[in-house]
Structure formats: C-alpha cells, structure tokens
Motif scaffolding. Structure first.
Motif, PDB file in Angstrom:
ATOM      1  N   ILE A 320       0.792  -1.214   0.016  1.00  0.00           N
ATOM      2  CA  ILE A 320      -0.021   0.000  -0.082  1.00  0.00           C
ATOM      3  C   ILE A 320       0.804   1.393  -0.014  1.00  0.00           C
ATOM      4  O   ILE A 320       0.738   2.215  -0.826  1.00  0.00           O
ATOM      5  CB  ILE A 320      -0.917   0.080   1.221  1.00  0.00           C
ATOM      6  CG1 ILE A 320      -1.891  -1.123   1.068  1.00  0.00           C
ATOM      7  CG2 ILE A 320      -1.542   1.295   1.154  1.00  0.00           C
ATOM      8  CD1 ILE A 320      -2.734  -1.497   2.361  1.00  0.00           C
ATOM      9  N   GLU A 321       1.917   1.223   1.056  1.00  0.00           N
ATOM     10  CA  GLU A 321       2.903   2.317   0.855  1.00  0.00           C
ATOM     11  C   GLU A 321       3.482   2.619  -0.574  1.00  0.00           C
ATOM     12  O   GLU A 321       3.654   3.742  -1.102  1.00  0.00           O
ATOM     13  CB  GLU A 321       3.865   2.188   1.971  1.00  0.00           C
ATOM     14  CG  GLU A 321       4.918   3.398   1.959  1.00  0.00           C
ATOM     15  CD  GLU A 321       6.225   3.215   2.292  1.00  0.00           C
ATOM     16  OE1 GLU A 321       6.647   4.183   3.265  1.00  0.00           O
ATOM     17  OE2 GLU A 321       6.813   1.932   2.324  1.00  0.00           O
ATOM     18  N   ARG A 322       3.946   1.481  -1.191  1.00  0.00           N
ATOM     19  CA  ARG A 322       4.506   1.589  -2.529  1.00  0.00           C
ATOM     20  C   ARG A 322       3.369   2.398  -3.579  1.00  0.00           C
ATOM     21  O   ARG A 322       3.543   3.077  -4.375  1.00  0.00           O
ATOM     22  CB  ARG A 322       5.026   0.333  -3.220  1.00  0.00           C
ATOM     23  CG  ARG A 322       5.702   0.482  -4.467  1.00  0.00           C
ATOM     24  CD  ARG A 322       6.310  -0.843  -4.775  1.00  0.00           C
ATOM     25  NE  ARG A 322       7.281  -0.882  -4.092  1.00  0.00           N
ATOM     26  CZ  ARG A 322       8.608  -0.561  -4.427  1.00  0.00           C
ATOM     27  NH1 ARG A 322       8.463   0.432  -5.483  1.00  0.00           N
ATOM     28  NH2 ARG A 322       9.856  -0.283  -3.915  1.00  0.00           N
ATOM     29  N   PHE A 323       2.119   1.775  -3.529  1.00  0.00           N
ATOM     30  CA  PHE A 323       1.180   2.155  -4.499  1.00  0.00           C
ATOM     31  C   PHE A 323       0.852   3.610  -4.100  1.00  0.00           C
ATOM     32  O   PHE A 323       0.817   4.630  -5.095  1.00  0.00           O
ATOM     33  CB  PHE A 323      -0.107   1.356  -4.078  1.00  0.00           C
ATOM     34  CG  PHE A 323      -1.384   1.667  -5.333  1.00  0.00           C
ATOM     35  CD1 PHE A 323      -1.398   1.210  -6.471  1.00  0.00           C
ATOM     36  CD2 PHE A 323      -2.182   2.827  -4.791  1.00  0.00           C
ATOM     37  CE1 PHE A 323      -2.289   1.546  -7.172  1.00  0.00           C
ATOM     38  CE2 PHE A 323      -3.047   3.080  -5.960  1.00  0.00           C
ATOM     39  CZ  PHE A 323      -3.426   2.405  -6.924  1.00  0.00           C
ATOM     40  N   ILE A 324       0.702   4.170  -2.844  1.00  0.00           N
ATOM     41  CA  ILE A 324       0.552   5.485  -2.635  1.00  0.00           C
ATOM     42  C   ILE A 324       1.716   6.426  -3.095  1.00  0.00           C
ATOM     43  O   ILE A 324       1.594   7.504  -3.578  1.00  0.00           O
ATOM     44  CB  ILE A 324       0.552   5.789  -0.820  1.00  0.00           C
ATOM     45  CG1 ILE A 324      -0.842   5.214  -0.531  1.00  0.00           C
ATOM     46  CG2 ILE A 324       0.740   7.132  -0.688  1.00  0.00           C
ATOM     47  CD1 ILE A 324      -0.890   5.243   0.913  1.00  0.00           C
ATOM     48  N   MET A 325       2.886   5.751  -2.926  1.00  0.00           N
ATOM     49  CA  MET A 325       4.024   6.637  -3.541  1.00  0.00           C
ATOM     50  C   MET A 325       4.084   6.714  -4.943  1.00  0.00           C
ATOM     51  O   MET A 325       4.811   7.749  -5.500  1.00  0.00           O
ATOM     52  CB  MET A 325       5.539   5.797  -3.123  1.00  0.00           C
ATOM     53  CG  MET A 325       5.992   6.092  -1.666  1.00  0.00           C
ATOM     54  SD  MET A 325       6.398   7.798  -1.251  1.00  0.00           S
ATOM     55  CE  MET A 325       4.743   8.314  -0.358  1.00  0.00           C
TER      56      MET A 325
END
Length: 583
Positions: A320-325
């Motif tokens: 999820i963090e990577r997707f937000i980034m």
C-alpha cells in the motif's frame, strides 16, 4: 481525503526538539558570527527536517560577517524550497554550492583582495531518525550522549607553527566547494552543541560538557558557555547553539497499517459502474498487482486512466505504501516523455489515482509492428525514453522496472514512460517507518542482474534497462539471450558473455555495438556513469570504439596503433557513418 493527504498523514514526523542559542561580540568591536534555527511544521518537517546552522566570518576578510549572515539567511530560506523528493544530502549540497558561488563572486567584485566574503559553516539537519551534519572551516558540532562529549566535525586548519594556523577550507574561499558530510542515527535525549572557535578554543572539553548539560533551559546553558569563554580570556566573537532531541516519532506497525488502510481498496470494477464521480468505461489492463481502467469524469466529460490496487494486497502495508508513492512521485515529475498524473481535487472514498490517457501502443507491440525500423526513428525513440528517465534521476528517483511494456509509443512516434510501480525515492527512504519496505526486483530480462543479488547500482541499473531496450529495438533479441533467466549467483553472472549486436543485425556499426556493450556490462563499475555520456556514444562515433573487437582480443599490444588510427578515421567516420546510419 486525497491520496496525497493520506501520504502526508502516514509519513507525518512528530519529532520534538528543544533549542537554545546565544551570540555575543565579546571583546571585538562587532559580531561577525551568525546562527539560526528553523523547525517547520507539517510535511516540511517530514520531508526536509529541522535545521540548526552556525557560521563564523573570517576576521582577515573585511566582509566575513556579511558572508556568515548570507550563509545562514540563504540556507534557511533556500533549503526548504528544494524539492521534497530530494535527499537531505542533495538538497543541502545544491544550496551550499549556490551560496559558495555567490560569496566567491562577491569577493572578486572588488580590486582589494582583503575584502573577501569568507566564513566557516556548520549545519545540523535532523530528519526522521537521522542527524545530517555538513561542515567546513573550524566551527564545530559536538554530540552529548550518555554523559559523554564527542566532537563530530574536523577542523579544516593548516598549522603554521605551534601557536598559529590558518583555515584550509571555508565558504567563499574557492570556486570548488569541498564540504564534509556525515549522517548519524539519533536517540531520544541526544544533545547537539554547535560552537564557533571563540567558545571551544577557550574552554576545555570537560567545561563544555559540564555547562552544556547542566540543568535548566538550553538558552541559559548557552549563555553560561559564552560567559565562561569570555572570562577565560577569549578575544573572539562568542556563539553557540544547543539542540536536544526530546522525542522521536514512534508509531507501531499496527498504527502505521491503520493509517495506510484508511482508504479501502475499490471493489472489482466493471463498465457502467461509478466511483467518486467517475464513470468506468472499460478495463485496459489487469495483473496480479494492479488494474487500469479508462474512466470519464461525469461532471467535466474529461477522460482519464484510473489505476487501482489489487485486492490481493489489502492487508500488505508495504504494498500500500508503494502504491501511494506512485501518485506522489508521479505528481512531482514533469516531462514530455513521462505520463502526467492528474490530481483529483474531490475527496476520495477508495484508494486509486488518475493519469492522462496516452494514445498509441506499448513499445513491445510497436516492435512487432515495426520489425525493421529506420535507425533514425529507432534512435529518436531511445533519446526520448532517455530524456524521460533523466527526469526521474533529477528527482533522485530510480525507475527500476524500465521495459518495453512500460513505454507507450504515440501515433506521432513519440515515447512516454507510463509506469511508476517500482520506483525508489531516496528522499522518502530517509524517513523511518516501522515496516520492511516492498522491494520490487523489476523484469528479469531488462533489470540490472546484480540488483537481484542485493546490490543497488543506482542510475547504472536504469541505464542497463535502457541499453537492453535499445539492443532489442535494433536486433529483436536480448543482449545475453536467455542467459539472465538462470542467474541467481555471482558466479553464474560472471560466466555470461555479451552477444555482439551485429550478429543479429549486420548493418549495426561497431561503435554503436561497443557503446551498448559498455552500458550492458555485468560489472556495474564498467558501465557509463550518466545517461548523457551513454547517449553521446550511441549517437556519435566514439574514436575508442572504432577499434575492431578482434584486434583487441588477438593483438593486445596493437591497441595503441588502432587508437592512433582511430583519430584519423574519426573525422571521416563522423560524417559518413552518421549519414549512413541515421538518415
């Protein structure tokens, strides 16, 4: 809540600092020291950190005091204006280089060599859980931890005799800025002491430690240090700062996961469905990690491409963090050859982001449709992809998964990079989170093979991918065949042999093939160190690459002869080969 606001929330830095400072002219007629401290709020504290700075104007330079003031004022102003995607190191170096250039230029505006804008400078940037130290001259930064005083900086002084010395390095002294940099992991309770030589040259380490760590407000401690140095006979200006780390951001993994999952994943979308004012028109792409949909904004009628996360990762905080980034990074890169991110101004009820639609076909499909492209057209595509890739690198961002399916070719034969799913952002990586960040290895036949062995080769890895795409575009083959597919150990990589491109396409010039071979070297140290040099050798014959490969292999001693002959050939080749190859 927008995706960008969500990002700011989950990376919010709650570090708490206390600061005290004192500066006095002492026995001198005027104070040529300068100091300052800024602790911003919100996203700036998270992405840029808090800054303490101290500068000491060189007394032998008439404008030393002005130089110190310029350094402090300009750094505290310009540092926070640098891109929030940059690392502390790059941001500080860019600003300091500019300030140094200004000081040096002002010094040489005057005929008198005594009017110099020269000063020492010591900087402390505290971001997340790291202190970043920048230093030049003989001001100092100390750390007090567990009752111990440690000097963290080194004086840049050349000793003339037992009693006298002169600065060997300082701001404004030279056009080339050589500044010390040191990162240091911090702990709650750490106390940083910044001083000019008027203080630390007059007080022994025991006194510095006792007065700096005595009970009371930090400002009172600084005043006590300045007064003690004055009583000890200091004949210089007296300045010091104390910065104490009171509390660090200490979110648990559960808290971080709760923040990251504040927006739910969208349901499985089908044409005709509506989400946040967007009509789903058709599915464009689907994989195990994400989906792409063509959508129409109902209110404006504008069409966008919506990227949604795969429901397979609903409980995976790192994913999820990577997707937000992806959205955060994409919104900060502006280039004609990188897809544009559309920032939605209405609240989101699900996790997704929007991109501009790019007409055309993916590069892998384009290569099938154009099996024998004109060399001039093919190299123009590569130049455009390289330009887009440079836009990532200028933001200290690595793409890490450049491949033909992540590149679109428009009807006018212009190339666009359309995927951010594997990016590495150095500035964000400096911010602590209590999870193991998702590490995407890229696509096997295009990504840097040593990256899969745990070695991050930086921009050389992205250039390996660009060179592999170039090789395939001109030959319809891969530079190592299928050899990379079975390599998971260093010994296996060392056995791989580059396949000369002219074996697949005999019209490829030797200089072009040799440039590809260099960019695709298994050993990263043998590759190009920047895209511009690589593209120069791919578009203009490098005299060193006109030497036949067989001559080097069979007659190593004849290499010098061939290099001399290349100088003769170069002027002819520069016109004839380029004309033949690119027209």
């Amino acid at each position: 809540m927008s995706n960008l606001n969500l990002q700011a929330m989950y990376l919010r830095d709650e570090i708490q600092l206390s600061v005290g400072q004192c500066s006095d002219k002492g026995r001198k007629e005027r104070n040529e020291d300068c100091l300052g401290f800024v602790q911003p709020e919100g996203n700036l504290l998270t992405t840029k950190g808090a800054v303490a700075v101290i500068a000491d104007g060189v007394s032998t330079a008439e404008a030393g005091g002005e130089a110190a003031e310029i350094c402090v004022r300009e750094f505290l102003s310009d540092y926070f204006d640098t891109p929030d995607i940059w690392t502390v190191g790059k941001s500080a170096q860019k600003v300091l280089t500019s300030i140094n250039r200004t000081l040096y230029s002002r010094s040489h505006e005057y005929l008198s060599s005594t009017r110099g804008y020269v000063c020492t400078l010591s900087l402390l940037v505290i971001k997340s859980r790291t202190a970043h130290l920048f230093h030049i001259g003989d001001s100092r930064i100390y750390l007090i931890r567990d009752g111990r005083l440690d000097q963290l900086t080194e004086d840049h002084v050349t000793q003339l005799n037992k009693r006298e010395g002169c600065l060997s390095r300082a701001m404004g002294m030279d056009t080339h800025l050589e500044i010390d940099y040191r990162p240091l992991e911090i702990e709650p309770g750490d106390l940083f002491l910044l001083t000019t030589d008027g203080v630390h040259d007059s007080l022994d380490p025991e006194t510095l430690l006792r007065l700096a760590s005595s009970s009371g407000e930090l400002k009172s401690c600084c005043e006590a240090l300045v007064n003690a140095a004055y009583r000890a006979g200091s004949r210089d200006n007296l300045s010091c700062q104390l910065v104490r780390v009171d509390q660090l951001h200490d979110a648990s993994l559960d808290q971080l996961t709760e923040q990251l999952t504040a927006l739910p994943f969208p349901p499985e979308l089908e044409p005709g469905m509506k989400i946040d004012g967007y009509l789903i028109e058709e599915e464009l792409y689907a994989s195990s990690r994400s989906q792409l949909y063509q959508v129409q904004e109902i209110e404006s009628g504008e069409r966008w491409v919506m990227k949604t996360p795969s429901r397979n990762f609903e409980d995976d905080a790192a994913y999820i963090e990577r997707f937000i980034m992806e959205e955060w990074v994409g919104s900060r890169i502006s280039n004609d050859h990188v897809v544009r991110i559309h920032i939605a101004h209405r609240p989101k009820t699900f996790l997704y982001y929007l991109m501009e639609p790019v007409e055309g076909v993916s590069l892998d499909r384009w290569m099938k449709q154009n099996p024998i492209p004109k060399p001039a057209l093919a190299i123009e595509l590569i130049k455009q992809i390289a330009d887009g890739l440079k836009a990532f690198h200028q933001r200290e961002t690595l793409h890490q998964d450049l491949k033909p399916s992540n590149i679109m070719v428009r009807p006018d034969n212009s190339a666009v990079i359309v995927d951010f799913g594997s990016v590495f952002v150095a500035g964000i990586n400096e911010i602590f989170v209590p999870l193991k960040r998702d590490r995407v290895l890229g696509t096997l036949n295009y990504s840097d093979p040593v990256f899969r062995l745990g070695q991050n080769t930086g921009i050389r890895g992205d250039m390996f991918s660009l060179a592999a795409i170039t090789y395939e575009l001109f030959t319809h083959h891969l530079p190592y065949g299928n050899g990379l597919e079975n390599c998971d150990k260093p010994q296996q990589l060392q056995k791989l042999a580059y396949i000369p491109a002219d074996r697949h396409n005999p019209i490829i010039p030797v200089w072009f093939d040799r440039a590809l071979e260099k960019a695709l070297a298994i050993d990263p140290s043998q590759r190009y160190d920047c895209i511009d040099r690589m593209m120069q050798d791919l578009t203009q014959p490098n005299p060193e690459f006109l030497v036949p490969r067989e001559a080097e292999q069979k007659h190593p001693n004849a290499l010098l002869f061939w290099q001399l002959m290349s100088l003769v050939w170069f002027m002819i080749a520069l016109f004839t080969l380029i004309a033949f190859w690119l027209k």
